[in-house]
Scaffold this active site. Structure first.
Site, PDB file in Angstrom:
ATOM      1  N   HIS A  23      -2.014  -0.647  -9.972  1.00 26.84           N
ATOM      2  CA  HIS A  23      -2.538  -1.486  -8.881  1.00 26.84           C
ATOM      3  C   HIS A  23      -3.203  -2.750  -9.422  1.00 26.84           C
ATOM      4  CE1 HIS A  23      -4.439  -1.518  -4.587  1.00 26.84           C
ATOM      5  NE2 HIS A  23      -4.077  -2.722  -4.971  1.00 26.84           N
ATOM      6  N   ARG A  83       0.854  -1.191   0.000  1.00 21.82           N
ATOM      7  CA  ARG A  83       0.000   0.000   0.000  1.00 21.82           C
ATOM      8  C   ARG A  83       0.887   1.237   0.000  1.00 21.82           C
ATOM      9  NH1 ARG A  83      -3.490  -2.941  -1.263  1.00 21.82           N
ATOM     10  NH2 ARG A  83      -5.514  -3.327  -0.272  1.00 21.82           N
ATOM     11  N   GLU A 127      -4.630   7.082  -5.443  1.00 25.39           N
ATOM     12  CA  GLU A 127      -4.799   6.372  -6.734  1.00 25.39           C
ATOM     13  C   GLU A 127      -6.280   6.239  -7.085  1.00 25.39           C
ATOM     14  OE1 GLU A 127      -4.856   1.679  -5.673  1.00 25.39           O
ATOM     15  OE2 GLU A 127      -2.907   2.639  -5.370  1.00 25.39           O
TER      16      GLU A 127
HETATM   17  C1  8YV Z   1      -7.389  -5.324  -4.829  1.00 24.49           C
HETATM   18  C2  8YV Z   1      -5.565  -5.457  -3.310  1.00 24.49           C
HETATM   19  O1  8YV Z   1      -8.225  -5.884  -3.907  1.00 24.49           O
HETATM   20  O2  8YV Z   1      -5.674  -7.611  -2.451  1.00 24.49           O
HETATM   21  C3  8YV Z   1      -5.555  -6.418  -2.200  1.00 24.49           C
HETATM   22  O3  8YV Z   1      -5.419  -5.975  -1.051  1.00 24.49           O
HETATM   23  O4  8YV Z   1      -5.285  -4.323  -3.134  1.00 24.49           O
HETATM   24  C4  8YV Z   1      -5.984  -5.860  -4.640  1.00 24.49           C
HETATM   25  O5  8YV Z   1      -5.941  -7.219  -4.841  1.00 24.49           O
HETATM   26  C5  8YV Z   1      -7.803  -5.591  -6.199  1.00 24.49           C
HETATM   27  O6  8YV Z   1      -7.078  -4.696  -6.948  1.00 24.49           O
HETATM   28  C6  8YV Z   1      -9.271  -5.437  -6.459  1.00 24.49           C
HETATM   29  O7  8YV Z   1      -9.730  -4.222  -6.304  1.00 24.49           O
END
Ligand code: 8YV
Length: 316
Positions: free
Chosen positions: A282, A235, A264
């Site tokens: 992402h 993150r 983002e």
């Molecule tokens: C998002 C993610 O969930 O797993 C995570 O924590 O940030 C990603 O896998 C994915 O981009 C769907 O929005």
């Protein structure tokens, strides 16, 4: 039997949307033009929230749903879910671990290779005729045999380190404590600054939380140094992004490869001026196979909750 009412925070692929709407009465928050008004209208009916890792569910959303019982995250990261509000209102939380681990690790390593070997520029060098007109592509930097530092040796960090070992990189990692599942050849370095000094390739793989905010500080960033690279597949909040941009612009940090950003998808425009940053949208878990597994787990957690069965992947 009445299907449970679900608030869907963000869009899902069609292959998830259809079974979700077959099993639940779905209220699409992301399509509402006035979201506050929408929540005021449907909030009382909502028993479950289906969200995504980067979208989460904040206190206002949780408290707008007085009969909320469960929040199911499409993602492993749940830092965008207000866990305190969930605890206060006795709301369960689930995520989608394990099913995405290998894809996220693959992209992290691919980003390191693409940035270090200049693959994006090399592709353009061929397509824009530079190879024919200007000659050989400029030399880049070697990866194999280098020193890697992995900040956070959880599921994803472990799979990243395992892949890096395949490239004959020296592996060191930092975490709250040494991990008994880490091979003896991997060095535990408790202090992130010391890990940064050790590493050419510094991977940020730890789960984000209020405690880890800006754990990759200006000091850590500058310890990676002018010859080093920071790779973030966790993150943006784990890194002091202003310090990162300052160091990339000044050359106090050699380069970065980033899949996540503050605010983002509206990136800080300073990133766009830099040629020593690989930027990605992402998508570390962004494969059809993994997203199908994530979607199924979101539904399985919701179905288990409403059936009174144990949750497959509980967070809270
Ligand atoms: C998002 C993610 O969930 O797993 C995570 O924590 O940030 C990603 O896998 C994915 O981009 C769907 O929005």
């Amino acid at each position: 039997m009445q299907k449970p009412d679900i608030l869907q925070v963000g869009p899902y692929p069609q292959w998830d949307q259809i079974p979700l709407e077959a099993a639940f009465s779905v209220h699409r928050y992301f399509e509402a033009s006035d979201k506050t008004d929408f929540l005021a209208n449907v909030g009382a009916k909502i028993r479950g929230i289906a969200t995504r890792g980067e979208l989460g569910a904040d206190r206002a959303m949780i408290e707008a749903c007085p009969n909320l019982e469960v929040v199911s995250v499409y993602g492993v990261g749940y830092d965008a879910v207000d866990l305190d509000a969930c605890r206060e209102h006795d709301v369960r939380v689930t995520n989608t671990p394990d099913v995405l681990t290998n894809d996220v690790a693959d992209l992290g390593v691919a980003m390191m290779l693409a940035q270090s070997r200049g693959m994006i520029g090399a592709e353009a060098w061929v397509r824009d005729g530079s190879w024919a007109n200007k000659g050989l592509y400029p030399l880049k930097r070697r990866v194999w045999g280098g020193k890697a530092g992995v900040l956070g040796l959880g599921r994803i960090g472990f799979e990243v380190a395992k892949r890096l070992a395949g490239f004959d990189l020296d592996i060191a990692y930092s975490d709250i404590a040494a991990k008994d599942y880490a091979p003896d050849s991997w060095t535990f370095i408790e202090d992130p600054v010391a890990l940064a000094r050790h590493a050419n390739f510094f991977f940020v793989t730890l789960a984000a939380s209020p405690v880890t905010r800006h754990i990759v500080s200006r000091e850590v960033i500058e310890a990676v140094g002018p010859e080093g690279m920071i790779i973030n597949i966790s993150r943006a909040s784990n890194i002091d992004e202003t310090a990162l941009l300052d160091a990339l612009e000044s050359g106090r940090l050699g380069s970065a490869a980033l899949d996540v950003f503050e605010g983002e998808p509206a990136l800080n425009p300073r990133f766009m001026q830099l040629d020593n940053v690989l930027v990605q949208p992402h998508h570390a878990s962004g494969t059809i196979e993994t997203r199908k597994a994530m979607g199924a787990l979101v539904r399985d957690n919701l179905t288990a909750h409403f059936a009174g069965d144990p949750l497959p992947t509980p967070v809270l």
